[in-house]
Design a protein around this motif. Structure first.
Motif, short mmCIF file in Angstrom:
data_model
loop_
_atom_site.label_atom_id
_atom_site.label_comp_id
_atom_site.label_asym_id
_atom_site.label_seq_id
_atom_site.Cartn_x
_atom_site.Cartn_y
_atom_site.Cartn_z
N ILE A 26 0.82 -1.21 0.00
CA ILE A 26 0.00 0.00 0.00
C ILE A 26 0.85 1.26 0.00
O ILE A 26 0.32 2.37 -0.17
N SER A 27 2.16 1.11 0.16
CA SER A 27 3.04 2.27 0.05
C SER A 27 3.07 2.81 -1.37
O SER A 27 3.50 3.94 -1.61
N GLY A 28 2.59 1.98 -2.32
CA GLY A 28 2.58 2.40 -3.72
C GLY A 28 3.87 2.10 -4.45
O GLY A 28 3.96 2.29 -5.66
N LYS A 29 4.87 1.63 -3.73
CA LYS A 29 6.15 1.29 -4.36
C LYS A 29 6.06 -0.09 -5.01
O LYS A 29 5.26 -0.93 -4.61
N SER A 30 6.91 -0.31 -5.99
CA SER A 30 6.98 -1.64 -6.58
C SER A 30 7.72 -2.58 -5.61
O SER A 30 8.51 -2.13 -4.78
N VAL A 31 7.44 -3.87 -5.74
CA VAL A 31 8.12 -4.85 -4.90
C VAL A 31 9.62 -4.78 -5.12
O VAL A 31 10.42 -4.86 -4.17
N HIS A 32 10.03 -4.61 -6.36
CA HIS A 32 11.46 -4.52 -6.68
C HIS A 32 12.10 -3.33 -5.97
O HIS A 32 13.16 -3.45 -5.36
N ASP A 33 11.44 -2.16 -6.03
CA ASP A 33 12.01 -0.97 -5.40
C ASP A 33 12.08 -1.11 -3.88
O ASP A 33 13.02 -0.64 -3.25
N ILE A 34 11.08 -1.77 -3.30
CA ILE A 34 11.10 -1.99 -1.85
C ILE A 34 12.28 -2.87 -1.46
O ILE A 34 13.03 -2.56 -0.53
N VAL A 35 12.44 -3.97 -2.17
CA VAL A 35 13.54 -4.89 -1.86
C VAL A 35 14.88 -4.18 -1.99
O VAL A 35 15.77 -4.33 -1.14
N GLU A 36 15.04 -3.39 -3.04
CA GLU A 36 16.30 -2.71 -3.28
C GLU A 36 16.58 -1.59 -2.27
O GLU A 36 17.73 -1.18 -2.09
N SER A 37 15.54 -1.11 -1.59
CA SER A 37 15.72 0.03 -0.69
C SER A 37 16.21 -0.35 0.70
O SER A 37 16.55 0.52 1.50
#
Length: 371
Positions: A26-37
């Motif tokens: 629900i943060s609106g981020k992609s799963v890929h971007d979340i993992v990379e962050s």
């Protein structure tokens, strides 16, 4: 009946869709971007605590509600209000009970599969875990009563008659014990179609018996000083990030190319650091062994040998409940006509997160009967 390639494709698509996390945070981020962050290591706990919306998914939130049982709030997930519009006698509900330190989110791939197949489900956070409030008594008998009262409350709030419903109870780890105690205590109150037990623990755990003074003394000390256990978990285990025991021992797969797997590890870690030691110790102190003879007698007295299904599912790489313990658990269960053991290859304790596609495939075939 021979399945067409189109039928197989549809089933493959529905499993992939149930397991895909695209657009879910629900943060609106992609799963890929979340993992990379996120950076694995001592700082991971602080990072995931500061960004909880990265690990709150749309599906869970859309089906989330709270019920009040014994003056505490119990978090539940269900889809009764959306699609449950009949009291037909063939109605089935899958009822999910998680394990020690777990929560309902660990069943997320199967819950989504149920929903996609227009199947009715209910999952709960046990008291003291997930987003449910703590309770004063964690004895297993009391927890079984709370589970039952929660189920009844959900059905009442949804204006459903449990007499017209057939239930499939799905337990994971400690939830297998709770499911069996639940069956033994409330078999006369509902129509149970199947018991599906994921990663079951040992048949008998002598260290947790009431007369085992060493363990009980240690657990009592931790119940008086839970901060000592919290300190150990925070300082010496969770500080290791994804190498902490709650991830290392619960996952076998380590593919860095599988972004959804990496996300689920972070999601599990974020849930792990929220678990209170007080609740863990309370459940261990309140552990009650299964009366296997009584369970067998109940099956026979209720003439359930030909009507109930017993399905045990475990991972062959489970470090928490090794395959030998799972096999013994299976062998100790009563003999019924429909009793089966499924072992998932290259899978550890957290089956639904470690191998979501594999568990969904089994569920689709053996529970939803879409073969």
């Amino acid at each position: 009946m021979i399945e067409s390639s189109e039928d197989n494709l549809q089933k493959l698509d529905i499993i992939q869709y149930a397991c895909s996390l695209d657009g879910q945070p629900i943060s609106g981020k992609s799963v890929h971007d979340i993992v990379e962050s996120y950076t694995d290591g001592p700082q991971l706990a602080r990072q995931v605590s500061a960004s909880v919306n990265d690990f709150r998914t749309r599906f869970i939130m859309e089906h989330e509600s709270f019920v009040t049982i014994r003056n505490i709030q119990i978090r539940v997930n269900h889809n009764l209000s959306r699609i449950f519009d009949t009291d037909d006698e063939d109605t089935e509900i899958d009822f999910f009970i998680h394990g020690l330190g777990g929560n309902l989110e660990q069943f997320e791939p199967i819950l989504r599969l149920d929903d996609l197949c227009n199947r009715y489900f209910i999952a709960i956070d046990l008291p003291g875990f997930g987003k449910s409030e703590e309770y004063v008594d964690y004895s297993m008998g009391t927890i079984v009563d709370v589970v039952h009262e929660t189920l009844i409350k959900i059905l009442q709030d949804s204006n459903k008659k449990k007499s017209n419903i057939k239930f499939n109870v799905i337990g994971h780890s400690m939830g297998c014990y709770i499911s069996l105690h639940y069956f033994q205590k409330y078999i006369a109150d509902f129509h149970l179609r199947s018991l599906i037990l994921l990663s079951p623990p040992k048949v008998y755990i002598p260290q947790l018996r009431k007369g085992y003074s060493v363990t009980q003394l240690g657990l009592y000390a931790l119940s008086v000083f839970p901060s000592a256990f919290d300190y150990y978990r925070t300082r010496f285990d969770q500080s290791r990030g994804l190498k902490s025991s709650g991830i290392r021992d619960f996952f076998h797969n380590n593919s860095h190319d599988n972004i959804d797997l990496q996300y689920r590890k972070l999601w599990q870690y974020q849930n792990n650091i929220q678990i209170k030691s007080k609740s863990i110790v309370g459940y261990l102190r309140g552990w009650e062994q299964i009366d296997w003879g009584n369970l067998d007698d109940l099956i026979k007295s209720q003439s359930l040998n030909s009507s109930i299904k017993l399905l045990i599912i475990g991972g062959n790489q489970d470090a928490i409940t090794p395959i030998s313990d799972i096999q013994m658990f299976f062998d100790t269960l009563p003999i019924v006509n429909d009793k089966r053991l499924e072992i998932i290859e290259s899978c550890s304790h957290n089956i639904c997160f470690d191998c979501p596609e594999k568990i969904c495939k089994i569920f689709l075939k053996d529970v939803l009967k879409q073969v």
